[in-house]
Design an enzyme around this catalytic site. Structure first.
Site, PDB file in Angstrom:
ATOM      1  N   GLY A   5      16.995  -7.978  -4.063  1.00  0.00           N
ATOM      2  CA  GLY A   5      17.205  -6.558  -4.344  1.00  0.00           C
ATOM      3  C   GLY A   5      15.943  -5.747  -4.180  1.00  0.00           C
ATOM      4  N   SER A  25      12.377  -2.267  -0.851  1.00  0.00           N
ATOM      5  CA  SER A  25      11.136  -1.890  -0.163  1.00  0.00           C
ATOM      6  C   SER A  25      11.370  -1.766   1.339  1.00  0.00           C
ATOM      7  CB  SER A  25      10.047  -2.934  -0.440  1.00  0.00           C
ATOM      8  OG  SER A  25       9.677  -2.901  -1.802  1.00  0.00           O
ATOM      9  N   ILE A  37      10.808   1.570   3.697  1.00  0.00           N
ATOM     10  CA  ILE A  37       9.888   1.529   4.840  1.00  0.00           C
ATOM     11  C   ILE A  37      10.608   2.018   6.100  1.00  0.00           C
ATOM     12  CG2 ILE A  37       8.660  -0.040   6.400  1.00  0.00           C
ATOM     13  CD1 ILE A  37       7.917  -1.699   3.872  1.00  0.00           C
ATOM     14  N   GLU A  57       2.500  14.176 -16.099  1.00  0.00           N
ATOM     15  CA  GLU A  57       1.756  12.925 -15.953  1.00  0.00           C
ATOM     16  C   GLU A  57       1.377  12.667 -14.494  1.00  0.00           C
ATOM     17  OE1 GLU A  57       1.981   8.206 -17.197  1.00  0.00           O
ATOM     18  OE2 GLU A  57       3.851   9.293 -16.884  1.00  0.00           O
ATOM     19  N   ASN A  72      -2.492  12.302 -13.309  1.00  0.00           N
ATOM     20  CA  ASN A  72      -2.915  11.122 -12.547  1.00  0.00           C
ATOM     21  C   ASN A  72      -3.555  11.522 -11.222  1.00  0.00           C
ATOM     22  OD1 ASN A  72      -2.115   9.167 -14.403  1.00  0.00           O
ATOM     23  ND2 ASN A  72      -0.067   8.952 -13.536  1.00  0.00           N
ATOM     24  N   CYS A  91      -7.627 -14.731   8.673  1.00  0.00           N
ATOM     25  CA  CYS A  91      -6.393 -14.917   7.910  1.00  0.00           C
ATOM     26  C   CYS A  91      -5.352 -15.656   8.751  1.00  0.00           C
ATOM     27  CB  CYS A  91      -5.888 -13.582   7.373  1.00  0.00           C
ATOM     28  SG  CYS A  91      -4.770 -13.780   5.968  1.00  0.00           S
ATOM     29  N   HIS A 127     -10.897 -10.984   4.788  1.00  0.00           N
ATOM     30  CA  HIS A 127     -10.705  -9.917   5.776  1.00  0.00           C
ATOM     31  C   HIS A 127     -11.916  -8.996   5.883  1.00  0.00           C
ATOM     32  CE1 HIS A 127      -6.403 -10.300   6.801  1.00  0.00           C
ATOM     33  NE2 HIS A 127      -6.240 -10.741   5.563  1.00  0.00           N
ATOM     34  N   GLU A 154     -12.681  -7.218   8.426  1.00  0.00           N
ATOM     35  CA  GLU A 154     -12.295  -6.046   9.225  1.00  0.00           C
ATOM     36  C   GLU A 154     -11.649  -4.949   8.380  1.00  0.00           C
ATOM     37  OE1 GLU A 154      -8.378  -8.270   9.083  1.00  0.00           O
ATOM     38  OE2 GLU A 154     -10.512  -8.649   8.774  1.00  0.00           O
TER      39      GLU A 154
END
EC number: 6.3.5.3
Length: 1298
Positions: free
Chosen positions: A307, A312, A316, A718, A722, A1139, A1263, A1265
């Site tokens: 889910g 996500s 995207i 808030e 922030n 990586c 990493h 780079e």
């Protein structure tokens, strides 16, 4: 078919956890062993040589046991009739290796379960339920059962509903049995429409209508008309949100009409490869910002990993499908659930009211869901930079009397921001006969009816329908799709995309009609042209399933050749499934059955049944007062620090990559001790600018139980407090996404929703000059079930989740909670609550099982605007050393988190704030808006004057001062009323996270990290360099004008190529984008190059081992093998693997001279993806990239799941002795370490980079780079200017080439 045994599928640690799980259902089980089984379907014989290649291909992962395990076999395989994403990738790799006789490779897991007695059929069923996902997998008890994997199913036909004979009743029955969630007036509408058409509807048409017109997709409540206490309201909910745009829509380029909103950004050089030459370069232009926040609540309640992951993924896709193609950049995630009830750690405010069987517990959601969300972002290559986590479950008074309020139906927020070109913001017209395309993965029978299912109260549907509505993920496929979209938008005016949508709720049945409707056309489609990995599906299942990682788009016929080239190079599947028509009609033909499952005028599909009308009467109830005067301060403080909304979120943060893109300037982790306390995320617009983007969240949902409009105003407030930490020019630059969750129809909730939308949309945001150009609603936030004879329910409070986005003027000026102790300073509270100290809906009330009567509120928007302007002015003048807003847990939490970030103590005095000691709790723990700033003593008066000039003189209070001594004291009239060591406080705050991490990951690693909090002497991250970070040793070579070419190599699923190219570009190279498909096809030869960099990511989605599938497609492809071997043997070449590139090149060691002793890189010791900033030491090695750097110790970004160097103690010692080790992890004292998290993967001797004997080939798991710019480091010394410490490595490469 034949089968091949593979590696163990579970580590000893995971096996032990699984065994405990199984024993809860079957106590007689004594052991469990799991190994991969591979099944190979051939269309011809394999030669002996080919069989050897196949055997080597399927050797990956750790060493397995040679003898056949004993015990009852549970063989878990993909559901017969489907082709798993793993299979597609493994088969592709096999074909790349010349094994064309293989039709398909599939993989299962053989679980061997040992027990003290024979397992009954009931026990077997219970164990099988634990071991498999019934949506996508099947269980067999014999290996022969796997034969069904390759059986060919016959397609099922469509059906019709006979309304011509049986009328409305037939449709009402179909509504129930198919889970359509149609309203009564919609049933009337459809009955009338089809009667007029003179035919019966097909099941496909009904499901398509249900999805397209579900609350999830069409937002009926937000578009409804309202009558309150007999008075008709002039605005709909959506109308009140739109009011914010009408009142202040400046700098909003797209709102309410696309997959995401677009707002104005700054100028910078977008860095990408030229389509023709493939050479990376900067393109100076406006870099506009897109923003989107989705929810995926229903699926996360049923199956948390899938889910959250697909939540996500869907968000995207929304970003990528904005305009005519855009680039997702950075993500945010949020969770609200009921009480965790952690075993052995139950808290005083946690009860156990129960839950229905069909949903998982809050604890399980938070163990699995965040991993799902993080895993998708990680594999796609998007950093996850901010979020929130709240638990709430309590019996409280309301208009309905005492009732249980909480989040059995969780909130799962997936959001983010991206960038888009100015010329691509608007979609184009779709021309007649334009090709209608599905880009991405195949159809599978998953996620059926998700839009309708998520529109029902949890519990109103049938359990099987609930489960069927959850999708499954394949992020590597989505990455390939995004690469195609990137190639399209990078073409500028030659972008072939006319129109694009993502495929989400309702699948193609929603996406394709919406595509042509929005483009002003009809569509003619052929069902059998839809890519399909499950041939037995019915037309309804093909047309309506919600298989993920798909986009639909329109491309003009003359651009199809270009589009085809782009897709082939990226190995991204696509299919032309139809064409646009002049006639406004949706027709889907089915050549297999020679009929038309859909043949509808658009006016029927999108014509609306009567608009919803909602009538409510205002009601009130008595709110009991919460008395804080008698509370024990110490107990209250400790309870609050353990409450998940206050406690450390570390276990949610370190699982998510926060450095990918190389453009992350501010993530959640702050300072040398990487404390998880930042509330704002900041990215740079590109690699050549300090302009950027910021995002932050705000939510105060418990307040809605007593004052819903206040909860809305506080959420907006808030988000602003922030965001104030970032350098934003003006308040109106901030744009908001509003995600609204409510249990519509529940007594009191419709009123709460209306009044809160009104407060935010008609009053607060217009007063602040802030627009809400995007949002989402979820109107079924109630869970109902039966327990015995008892009817139970848990209803969520009205929940507004705000996400704020803004362009940033200078990312270097972002303030953090980390304090500077180099000069004497004071801590000042700016109290926007004007001393009212209201405790309603606070963490304090929650941990004492109360909610209170009077909530904090944003009483004066002008004061918030003045506060924001003052913070920006003072930040610009350099007067503020640290900043942290006040929120959950009050100023007590704010100050504690500042101490944790700074590894220091503080003394706070309340003499000027409270006269009576009994009021200290209100002062400490109220959650009114505000912030604490650290100010040098010399600037205190100037800071006070600034606030006074803005009308806020009475709101500024000096609280005390920080100090190096690690004692945290709160004093009143000379006495310490609350005192702790920093370490003791931080351990209380961190324990909830530690407990969750221990349950989920390797508990030894969690314990080591938790224990490190106690070390007061820990110096934190540091940079001890043996070279000058600001010296450009490549400058003389760059000044000559020669730019040697470097291959920036990627394979499908690689995601870190842009930052690699940018680092080498800065060092004076001409970076060339090379896909493995270019090499395999012969389009590119490595003989033309002297330099190669293999990039990070998830090649082939880590199928056949991390980096191993990529390596094997080189080793067993004659053309590729010859090229790489020749390249590695030439004395004028060098190569870097980072990586995934490190994992890949380490598996090519047989081609590399002087690399015989190299290790492979396998699963981290923690058994978890680790995203950290770790200290490394550069060792004396022949690596040409690290010359002149030996002895340096500095931080570096780490982000991987498989980085442990698989080498025994003797092998590790030999590598060190031969000087093949280039980098090793050290702790903050500079000592080589095995301790977590200082050695994030657990490699022996800290080994994390090796080179070959002559130093030309270097591979490393961290990493460099991603942190070549100083500003891209989560922490950096103040002396660094533009370049980070790792830039020297890339310049060394340029110097070596001469």
């Amino acid at each position: 078919m034949f089968e091949l045994r593979g590696a163990p599928a579970l580590s000893p640690f995971r096996r032990e956890k699984l065994l405990k799980n199984i024993q809860e259902q079957a106590p007689e089980v004594q052991s469990v062993y799991a190994e991969y089984m591979h099944f190979v379907d051939l269309e011809g014989d394999l030669s002996a040589e080919q069989r050897t290649v196949l055997d080597r291909l399927l050797q990956y992962g750790p060493q397995g046991q040679s003898e056949m395990p004993s015990g009852t076999l549970f063989l878990v395989v993909p559901r017969p009739g489907t082709i798993s994403p793993w299979s597609s990738k493994a088969t592709d790799i096999a074909h790349n290796c010349g094994l064309t006789a293989i039709r398909r490779i599939e993989r299962g897991v053989a679980y061997h379960v040992g027990s003290s007695e024979q397992l009954s059929s009931e026990r077997r069923a219970a164990i099988a339920a634990i071991l498999h996902d019934r949506m996508t997998q099947s269980v067999f008890h014999e290996i022969a059962g796997a034969e069904l994997l390759f059986a060919h199913a016959e397609p099922k036909p469509m059906t019709t509903v006979d309304i011509l004979a049986d009328g409305r009743d037939a449709l009402a029955e179909a509504n129930r049995s198919m889970g359509l969630a149609l309203a009564e007036d919609e049933i009337d509408y459809l009955t009338s429409a089809f009667t007029e058409l003179g035919r019966n509807p097909t099941d496909v048409e009904l499901m398509m209508f249900a999805q397209a017109n579900s609350e999830h997709c069409r937002h009926k409540i937000f578009n409804a008309t309202w009558e309150i206490d007999g008075e008709v309201q002039s605005h709909s909910l959506f109308g009140m949100i739109r009011n914010t745009y009408e009142q202040g829509g400046q700098d909003v380029l797209s709102a309410y009409c696309d997959n995401a909103a677009v707002i104005k950004g700054g100028q910078g050089g977008r860095f990408f490869p030229d389509h023709r030459t493939k050479i990376y370069g900067y393109n100076v232009e406006d870099i506009h910002i897109l923003m989107k926040v989705e929810t995926h609540n229903h699926p996360t309640a049923i199956s948390p990993f899938a889910g959250a992951s697909t939540g996500s993924g869907g968000e995207i896709r929304d970003e990528g499908a904005t305009g005519i193609g855009a680039k997702p950049k950075a993500g945010l995630t949020g969770f609200t659930v009921s009480n965790l009830n952690i075993p052995g750690y139950k808290q005083p405010w946690e009860g156990d009211y129960g839950k229905p069987e069909r949903i998982v517990s809050a604890l399980q959601i938070m163990l699995d869901g965040p991993i799902g969300g993080a895993a998708f972002n990680n594999e796609f290559g998007r950093p996850a930079l901010c979020g929130y986590f709240r638990t709430y479950e309590e019996q409280v008074p309301g208009v309905n009397g005492l009732e249980w309020r909480g989040y059995h139906k969780p909130i799962m927020i997936a959001g983010g921001m991206g960038n888009i070109r100015a010329s691509h913001v608007e979609k184009k017209d779709i021309s007649v006969d334009a090709k209608l395309i599905v880009l991405g993965g195949p159809a599978m029978l998953i996620g059926l009816g998700g839009g309708a299912a998520s529109s029902m109260d949890s519990g109103a549907g049938q359990e099987d329908l609930d489960f069927a509505s959850v999708q499954r993920d394949n992020p590597e496929m989505e990455r390939r799709c995004q690469e195609v979209i990137d190639r399209c938008w990078q073409l500028g005016d030659d972008n072939p995309i006319l129109f694009i949508h993502d495929v989400g709720a309702g699948g193609l049945s929603n996406a394709l009609p919406e595509l042509v409707k929005d483009g002003g056309r009809g569509g003619l489609f052929e069902l059998r042209d839809v890519p399909n990995d499950e041939p037995g599906m019915s037309p309804l299942e093909i047309w309506c399933n919600e298989s993920q990682e798909r986009y639909v788009m329109a491309v003009a016929e003359q651009d199809m050749e270009l589009f085809d080239q782009l897709c082939r190079r990226e190995r991204c599947p696509y299919a032309v499934v139809g064409s646009a028509t002049e006639e406004l009609k949706i027709q889907v033909s089915d050549e297999y059955f020679a009929n038309s499952p859909v043949d509808l005028p658009m006016s029927v599909l999108f014509g609306k049944p009567p608009k919803m009308h909602r009538t409510i009467e205002r009601k009130s109830f008595t709110k009991p007062i919460f008395d804080s005067t008698t509370l024990d301060l110490k107990e209250a403080a400790e309870r609050i620090l353990r409450l998940p909304s206050v406690a450390s979120k570390s276990f949610l943060i370190t699982i998510g990559d926060r450095s990918v893109t190389g453009m992350v300037s501010r993530d959640q982790m702050v300072g040398p001790w990487q404390a998880p306390v930042s509330d704002v995320a900041v990215t740079t617009a590109s690699f050549d600018t300090y302009r950027g983007e910021a995002m932050a969240m705000g939510e105060r949902t418990p307040i809605a139980l007593i004052d819903p409009p206040s909860s809305g105003r506080m959420a907006v407030g808030e988000a602003i407090t922030n965001l104030a930490a970032a350098k934003i020019e003006k308040l109106s630059d901030i744009k908001l996404s509003a995600n609204w969750m409510a249990a519509a129809g529940h007594p009191g909730e419709d009123e709460a929703l209306f009044e809160t939308v009104k407060a935010v949309g008609m009053e607060l945001c217009p007063e602040l000059g802030i627009t809400i150009p995007v949002g989402k609603d979820s109107m079924s936030m109630k869970t109902v079930w039966e327990e015995g004879e008892k009817q139970k329910s848990v209803t969520a409070p009205l929940s507004l989740i705000i996400s704020g986005f803004a362009p940033v003027e200078d990312v270097r000026k972002t303030l953090t909670p980390q304090m500077d102790l180099s000069t004497p300073s004071k801590l000042l509270l700016i109290d926007l609550g004007s001393g009212k100290n209201r405790l309603g809906g606070s963490a304090l009330a929650q941990v004492y099982r109360s909610v209170g009567a009077v909530a904090p509120d944003l009483d004066n928007p002008e004061e918030l605007a003045a506060f924001f302007a003052c913070i920006q002015k003072l930040n610009n003048e350099g007067k503020l050393k640290a900043y942290h807003d006040r929120s959950d847990g009050g100023v007590f939490t704010t100050l504690c988190e500042m101490a944790f970030a700074s590894r220091c103590g503080m003394t706070i005095c309340f003499d000027g704030l409270v006269k009576d000691r009994t009021h200290i709790a209100r002062e400490l723990f109220n959650e009114e808006l505000g912030a604490v700033v650290q100010v040098s003593e010399e600037h205190v008066d100037e800071v006070k004057t600034c606030f006074a000039d803005a009308g806020l003189a009475d709101h500024v209070v000096v609280l005390g001062e920080p100090h190096a001594d690690q004692s945290v004291k709160f004093q009143h009239e000379g006495q310490t009323v609350l005192g702790y060591s920093r370490g003791a406080l931080q351990k209380i705050w961190a324990e909830t996270s530690y407990r969750m991490q221990s349950m989920r990951d390797n508990s030894e690693c969690a314990a080591e990290e938790f224990a490190a909090i106690d070390d007061d002497n820990d110096p934190g991250l540091s940079a001890k360099l043996t070279y000058d970070v600001n010296e450009d040793i490549a400058a003389p070579f760059i000044n000559r004008g020669a730019k040697p070419k470097i291959v920036v190599l990627r394979e499908q699923g690689v995601n870190s190529q842009a930052e690699m190219a940018a680092a080498f570009d800065r060092a004076g190279f001409s970076a060339v984008d090379v896909h493995m498909s270019d090499i395999l096809s012969g389009a590119v030869s490595l003989s033309q190059f002297k330099a190669l960099a293999a990039c990070g990511g998830f090649s082939f989605g880590d199928v056949l081992g991390a980096g191993e599938g990529w390596a094997k497609s080189i080793l067993f492809n004659a053309r590729a093998r010859d090229q790489f071997e020749a390249f590695f043997h030439r004395k004028d070449t060098f190569a870097l693997g980072v990586c995934n590139g490190c994992q890949m090149i380490s598996n090519l060691k047989e081609l590399i001279p002087g690399a015989d002793a190299w290790p492979r890189f396998v699963r981290n010791r923690s058994e978890q993806y680790e995203a950290r900033v770790a200290m490394v030491e550069v060792l004396d090695s022949p690596s040409i990239l690290l010359q002149g750097m030996a002895g340096s110790m500095m931080p570096i970004a780490v982000a991987h799941g498989e980085g442990l160097a698989e080498v025994g103690p003797e092998g590790a010692a030999a590598l060190m002795a031969q000087k093949n080790v280039a980098l090793r992890f050290v702790d903050n004292y500079g000592r080589p370490t095995m301790s977590h998290p200082f050695n994030p993967n657990g490699s022996p001797l800290g080994i994390t980079s090796v080179c070959n004997d002559d130093g030309r080939i270097t591979v490393m798991m961290p990493h460099p780079e991603r942190v070549f710019r100083a500003v891209a480091n989560s922490w950096r010394p103040s002396a660094w200017s533009e370049d980070g410490a790792w830039m020297r490595m890339f310049r060394n490469a340029r110097v070596w080439l001469g």
